[in-house]
Enzyme design. Sequence first.
Site, mmCIF file in Angstrom:
data_model
loop_
_atom_site.group_PDB
_atom_site.id
_atom_site.type_symbol
_atom_site.label_atom_id
_atom_site.label_comp_id
_atom_site.label_asym_id
_atom_site.label_seq_id
_atom_site.Cartn_x
_atom_site.Cartn_y
_atom_site.Cartn_z
ATOM 1 N N TYR A 69 0.820 -1.218 0.000
ATOM 2 C CA TYR A 69 0.000 0.000 0.000
ATOM 3 C C TYR A 69 0.850 1.263 0.000
ATOM 4 O O TYR A 69 0.512 2.241 -0.663
ATOM 5 C CB TYR A 69 -1.009 -0.006 1.157
ATOM 6 C CG TYR A 69 -2.231 -0.799 0.752
ATOM 7 C CD1 TYR A 69 -3.235 -0.209 -0.005
ATOM 8 C CD2 TYR A 69 -2.336 -2.155 1.046
ATOM 9 C CE1 TYR A 69 -4.321 -0.943 -0.444
ATOM 10 C CE2 TYR A 69 -3.422 -2.894 0.608
ATOM 11 C CZ TYR A 69 -4.412 -2.286 -0.135
ATOM 12 O OH TYR A 69 -5.471 -3.016 -0.582
ATOM 13 N N ARG A 72 1.836 1.767 -3.533
ATOM 14 C CA ARG A 72 0.733 2.280 -4.363
ATOM 15 C C ARG A 72 0.434 3.746 -4.043
ATOM 16 O O ARG A 72 0.074 4.526 -4.916
ATOM 17 C CB ARG A 72 -0.512 1.417 -4.163
ATOM 18 C CG ARG A 72 -0.368 0.051 -4.851
ATOM 19 C CD ARG A 72 -1.601 -0.801 -4.672
ATOM 20 N NE ARG A 72 -2.820 -0.146 -5.163
ATOM 21 C CZ ARG A 72 -4.053 -0.465 -4.779
ATOM 22 N NH1 ARG A 72 -4.241 -1.418 -3.902
ATOM 23 N NH2 ARG A 72 -5.094 0.162 -5.277
ATOM 24 N N GLN A 103 -15.393 3.416 -7.422
ATOM 25 C CA GLN A 103 -14.803 2.224 -6.810
ATOM 26 C C GLN A 103 -13.320 2.462 -6.567
ATOM 27 O O GLN A 103 -12.639 1.629 -5.993
ATOM 28 C CB GLN A 103 -14.951 1.026 -7.755
ATOM 29 C CG GLN A 103 -16.387 0.703 -8.097
ATOM 30 C CD GLN A 103 -16.452 -0.264 -9.278
ATOM 31 O OE1 GLN A 103 -16.361 -1.472 -9.107
ATOM 32 N NE2 GLN A 103 -16.594 0.264 -10.460
ATOM 33 N N ASN A 104 -12.823 3.591 -7.057
ATOM 34 C CA ASN A 104 -11.395 3.865 -6.920
ATOM 35 C C ASN A 104 -11.063 4.360 -5.527
ATOM 36 O O ASN A 104 -11.885 4.957 -4.851
ATOM 37 C CB ASN A 104 -10.950 4.906 -7.950
ATOM 38 C CG ASN A 104 -11.076 4.381 -9.362
ATOM 39 O OD1 ASN A 104 -11.245 3.190 -9.555
ATOM 40 N ND2 ASN A 104 -11.003 5.264 -10.324
ATOM 41 N N HIS A 121 -15.188 2.003 -2.024
ATOM 42 C CA HIS A 121 -14.124 1.103 -1.564
ATOM 43 C C HIS A 121 -13.066 1.795 -0.714
ATOM 44 O O HIS A 121 -11.947 1.316 -0.592
ATOM 45 C CB HIS A 121 -13.481 0.404 -2.777
ATOM 46 C CG HIS A 121 -14.417 -0.540 -3.465
ATOM 47 N ND1 HIS A 121 -14.246 -0.972 -4.756
ATOM 48 C CD2 HIS A 121 -15.561 -1.142 -3.031
ATOM 49 C CE1 HIS A 121 -15.240 -1.789 -5.094
ATOM 50 N NE2 HIS A 121 -16.047 -1.907 -4.070
ATOM 51 N N CYS A 129 -7.105 2.730 12.790
ATOM 52 C CA CYS A 129 -6.627 1.766 13.781
ATOM 53 C C CYS A 129 -7.618 0.606 13.879
ATOM 54 O O CYS A 129 -8.821 0.812 14.028
ATOM 55 C CB CYS A 129 -6.489 2.466 15.133
ATOM 56 S SG CYS A 129 -6.281 1.302 16.496
ATOM 57 N N CYS A 132 -9.190 0.848 17.871
ATOM 58 C CA CYS A 132 -10.049 1.941 18.355
ATOM 59 C C CYS A 132 -10.675 2.737 17.215
ATOM 60 O O CYS A 132 -11.429 3.687 17.454
ATOM 61 C CB CYS A 132 -9.283 2.857 19.304
ATOM 62 S SG CYS A 132 -8.084 3.932 18.490
ATOM 63 N N CYS A 150 -0.989 2.551 16.576
ATOM 64 C CA CYS A 150 -1.888 3.671 16.886
ATOM 65 C C CYS A 150 -1.336 4.480 18.059
ATOM 66 O O CYS A 150 -0.905 3.909 19.055
ATOM 67 C CB CYS A 150 -3.269 3.119 17.229
ATOM 68 S SG CYS A 150 -4.442 4.359 17.793
ATOM 69 N N GLU A 218 -13.059 -1.210 -24.051
ATOM 70 C CA GLU A 218 -13.531 -2.465 -24.645
ATOM 71 C C GLU A 218 -14.906 -2.818 -24.063
ATOM 72 O O GLU A 218 -15.280 -2.294 -23.022
ATOM 73 C CB GLU A 218 -12.516 -3.594 -24.389
ATOM 74 C CG GLU A 218 -12.262 -3.859 -22.921
ATOM 75 C CD GLU A 218 -11.100 -4.813 -22.660
ATOM 76 O OE1 GLU A 218 -10.224 -4.958 -23.531
ATOM 77 O OE2 GLU A 218 -11.104 -5.413 -21.579
#
Length: 247
Positions: A69, A72, A103-104, A121, A129, A132, A150, A218
């Site tokens: 992540y 990304r 959805q991005n 999403h 966290c 909590c 956290c 497409e």
Amino acid sequence: MNKMEIPKELIEKLKSAKSILFFTGAGISAESGIDTFRGKGGLWNKMSAQELASFDGFMKNPNLVWEWYQYRRKNVRETEPNAGHKTIAEFEKYFNDVTVVTQNVDNLHKRAGSTNILELHGNIERNFCLDCKTFYDVEKFIEAHEVPKCEKCGGMIRPDVVWFGEMLPQGVFAEAERKAIESDVCFIVGTSAVVYPAAYIPISAKEAGATLVEINIEPTNISHQVDFSIIGKSGEVLPQIFEMLEL
Ligand code: NAD
Ligand code: ZN
């Protein structure tokens, strides 16, 4: 692509539309340089989805998932919204009721200037966290190469995105459905429309009488159900449609 490929009936429909919904997926960000999941060059072709984007995967190998992540996020920060995102933001200036249901997780609609965004999403530029539920902006742990703790309770921090098998954020999906039902025109942009329950959004719009317009490079699973299917890049097709409205 030449202008003749955009049907005049669609332009007329839009001119009289009161409520417009844009249902977007990874394809709208492809021209910004963010990989899609499916199709050519898709991320899932390179890595296993279950390993990286599921709660079990995270618990099994938290630091690997966290690193993915972080990678990304870095990719997303280095990109800019493209003409597709920007045109959608422009619609808000000329129509009263414009909603983006995306959805991005890349935050590019917001950076392009859209204000009415429902993120089905989640958003990669947020964390929370596990214990909590405190939310943290992406900047907070930007340099972390391992799962951070956290500050309040010491719990594990995870990205605020919806993983495989997880529920969509409470309320957001219901609101998206409500806007879909209200919409006169529903655009389906850059999505393979195979991820449920998100893919119910355009179906709900159609059942309630909306005109469906698909923009994709497409044909997809939903192509046979739409009123207008426009094959092309969203960053080229959307500006052309907007121009034809002569607003
Ligand atoms: P997907 O990867 O399944 O499908 C992408 C679709 O975009 C394909 O149908 C492809 O033909 C089309 N496409 C590619 N380039 C295009 C262009 N320039 N113009 C128009 N269409 C184009 O994506 P999805 O349907 O959004 O579903 C996948 C899931 O992946 C979503 O849940 C989303 O959260 C996640 N995801 C998000 C991002 C992001 O935030 N940018 C990136 C990858 C995946
Ligand atoms: Zn906590």
